[in-house]
Design a protein around this motif. Structure first.
Motif, PDB file in Angstrom:
ATOM      1  N   THR A 169       0.842  -1.190   0.000  1.00 48.69           N
ATOM      2  CA  THR A 169       0.000   0.000   0.000  1.00 48.69           C
ATOM      3  C   THR A 169       0.878   1.241   0.000  1.00 48.69           C
ATOM      4  O   THR A 169       2.090   1.164   0.243  1.00 48.69           O
ATOM      5  CB  THR A 169      -0.904   0.040   1.237  1.00 48.69           C
ATOM      6  N   TRP A 181     -10.055  -0.583  -4.671  1.00 49.21           N
ATOM      7  CA  TRP A 181     -10.798  -0.231  -3.446  1.00 49.21           C
ATOM      8  C   TRP A 181     -10.416   1.168  -2.962  1.00 49.21           C
ATOM      9  O   TRP A 181     -10.433   1.466  -1.774  1.00 49.21           O
ATOM     10  CB  TRP A 181     -10.539  -1.242  -2.316  1.00 49.21           C
ATOM     11  N   GLY A 182     -10.047   2.054  -3.899  1.00 48.59           N
ATOM     12  CA  GLY A 182      -9.663   3.390  -3.507  1.00 48.59           C
ATOM     13  C   GLY A 182      -8.280   3.492  -2.911  1.00 48.59           C
ATOM     14  O   GLY A 182      -7.857   4.571  -2.510  1.00 48.59           O
ATOM     15  N   GLU A 183      -7.524   2.400  -2.863  1.00 50.89           N
ATOM     16  CA  GLU A 183      -6.172   2.370  -2.285  1.00 50.89           C
ATOM     17  C   GLU A 183      -5.153   2.219  -3.403  1.00 50.89           C
ATOM     18  O   GLU A 183      -5.385   1.533  -4.389  1.00 50.89           O
ATOM     19  CB  GLU A 183      -6.059   1.198  -1.297  1.00 50.89           C
ATOM     20  N   ALA A 195     -12.044   8.265  -4.505  1.00 51.64           N
ATOM     21  CA  ALA A 195     -12.910   7.870  -3.391  1.00 51.64           C
ATOM     22  C   ALA A 195     -13.143   9.024  -2.428  1.00 51.64           C
ATOM     23  O   ALA A 195     -14.275   9.240  -1.959  1.00 51.64           O
ATOM     24  CB  ALA A 195     -12.299   6.678  -2.653  1.00 51.64           C
ATOM     25  N   TYR A 241     -18.545   5.643  -2.738  1.00 49.97           N
ATOM     26  CA  TYR A 241     -17.334   5.578  -1.913  1.00 49.97           C
ATOM     27  C   TYR A 241     -17.086   4.145  -1.453  1.00 49.97           C
ATOM     28  O   TYR A 241     -15.949   3.648  -1.526  1.00 49.97           O
ATOM     29  CB  TYR A 241     -17.475   6.491  -0.695  1.00 49.97           C
ATOM     30  N   GLN A 289     -13.870   2.007  -1.754  1.00 51.00           N
ATOM     31  CA  GLN A 289     -13.123   1.868  -0.498  1.00 51.00           C
ATOM     32  C   GLN A 289     -13.987   1.089   0.484  1.00 51.00           C
ATOM     33  O   GLN A 289     -14.720   1.661   1.271  1.00 51.00           O
ATOM     34  CB  GLN A 289     -12.794   3.254   0.063  1.00 51.00           C
ATOM     35  N   ALA A 321     -14.835   3.569   5.881  1.00 47.52           N
ATOM     36  CA  ALA A 321     -15.833   2.720   5.220  1.00 47.52           C
ATOM     37  C   ALA A 321     -16.940   2.356   6.197  1.00 47.52           C
ATOM     38  O   ALA A 321     -18.123   2.339   5.837  1.00 47.52           O
ATOM     39  CB  ALA A 321     -15.166   1.458   4.670  1.00 47.52           C
TER      40      ALA A 321
END
Length: 302
Positions: free
Chosen positions: A6, A36-38, A238, A264, A268, A274
């Motif tokens: 990450t 996932w927004g990462e 996100a 969102y 995420q 979340a």
């Protein structure tokens, strides 16, 4: 060793701030994958990032590295090409030894050949000192200042100096605006983000940041306008969906908020924010109609 890292993990491994990783991403030096927004980096990305860190510590600005790679044929669509070259300071320029060369050294940005000074090919000795206080070098130093507990004032001073040197560059306005935002000087932050958008009208970061400032200042309509624009430019942003949902909810538009809470969560799905978004979905969702009772059927007489 994991196959993916990450942004936070890459930041800790390399010893650089997330803001520097994001800046290098904007320059497309190393482009992480997004899920996932990462943001995720692979091992090859880490190698390239370490090369970038080493080069910038030797006073080679990241923007010059980006231009040099493009000049050498790397281009924007090549992921992590840095391992193919050796870069060195050469006065105000960058010298490079190209892959499969016999030691030929060239300045990619000028196309000129450079005499191979002692120690250049091995990279073990410092060849030339960079004497210039060019804006790009100052920018790299300002970003490092931001990460220091007592470096805020110095970073602000440096960003102002960069704007004097390169008034058509949007990045220092973005970073100076972020510093003002963190220190609570919202009007000054607004001015810097507006200045950045005047220079780069389709800056996702500029619209997102300006939307956040307007939200803090209580101007919901302008916040919504700029957050919407950020999402139009980058539907996978996100944080823009999160902030837009929050702004809609505060202004009483729960159904519009619901759409962006859901967006969102699609981007995420994990983490404390979340969980917060899921709670907001439950709060904004219209109540379900009660299940009608099963009709009573009297027993038939025998």
């Amino acid at each position: 060793m994991p196959e993916r890292f990450t942004q936070g993990e890459a930041s800790r491994i390399l010893g650089v701030t997330p803001s520097r990783l994001q800046y290098w991403h904007r320059l497309r030096l190393v482009v992480p994958s997004v899920r996932w927004g990462e943001r995720f980096y692979n091992f090859g990305d880490l190698v390239a990032l370490r090369s970038i860190k080493t080069l910038t510590e030797r006073h080679i600005p990241a923007r010059k590295i980006s231009r040099a790679i493009s000049a050498l044929g790397g281009g924007e669509n090549v992921r992590a090409p840095l391992g193919e070259f050796q870069f060195f300071p050469s006065g105000r320029q960058i010298a490079a030894i190209t892959p499969r060369s016999t030691g030929t050294v060239i300045e990619p940005l000028t196309g000129q050949f450079v005499l191979p000074f002692h120690g250049l090919a091995g990279g073990t000795e410092k060849v030339l000192e960079m004497q210039s206080s060019a804006a790009e070098e100052i920018f790299e130093y300002a970003v490092r200042c931001e990460s220091q507990p007592d470096g805020t004032e110095e970073a602000m001073r440096l960003y102002r100096r960069i704007i004097e040197l390169q008034p058509r560059w949007s990045e220092p306005h973005i970073n100076l605006g972020c510093v003002f935002y963190k220190t609570g000087e919202l009007e000054k932050a607004r001015q810097e983000f507006c200045a950045a958008l005047e220079l780069e009208a389709e800056s996702v970061v500029g619209h997102f940041n300006l939307g956040c400032v307007f939200d803090e200042m209580g101007d919901s309509e302008k916040a919504i306008q700029h957050l919407h624009r950020a999402i139009e430019l980058d539907p996978s942003h996100a944080d823009a969906h999160f902030n837009l949902a929050s702004t809609y909810e505060k202004s009483g538009r729960k159904q519009l908020a619901l759409q962006h809470w859901i967006s969102y969560l699609q981007l995420q799905s994990r983490g404390p924010w979340a969980d917060f978004a899921r709670a907001q979905v439950q709060k904004c969702a219209p109540p379900k109609a009660p299940t009608p009772p099963i009709p009573f059927r009297p027993r038939k007489p025998n």
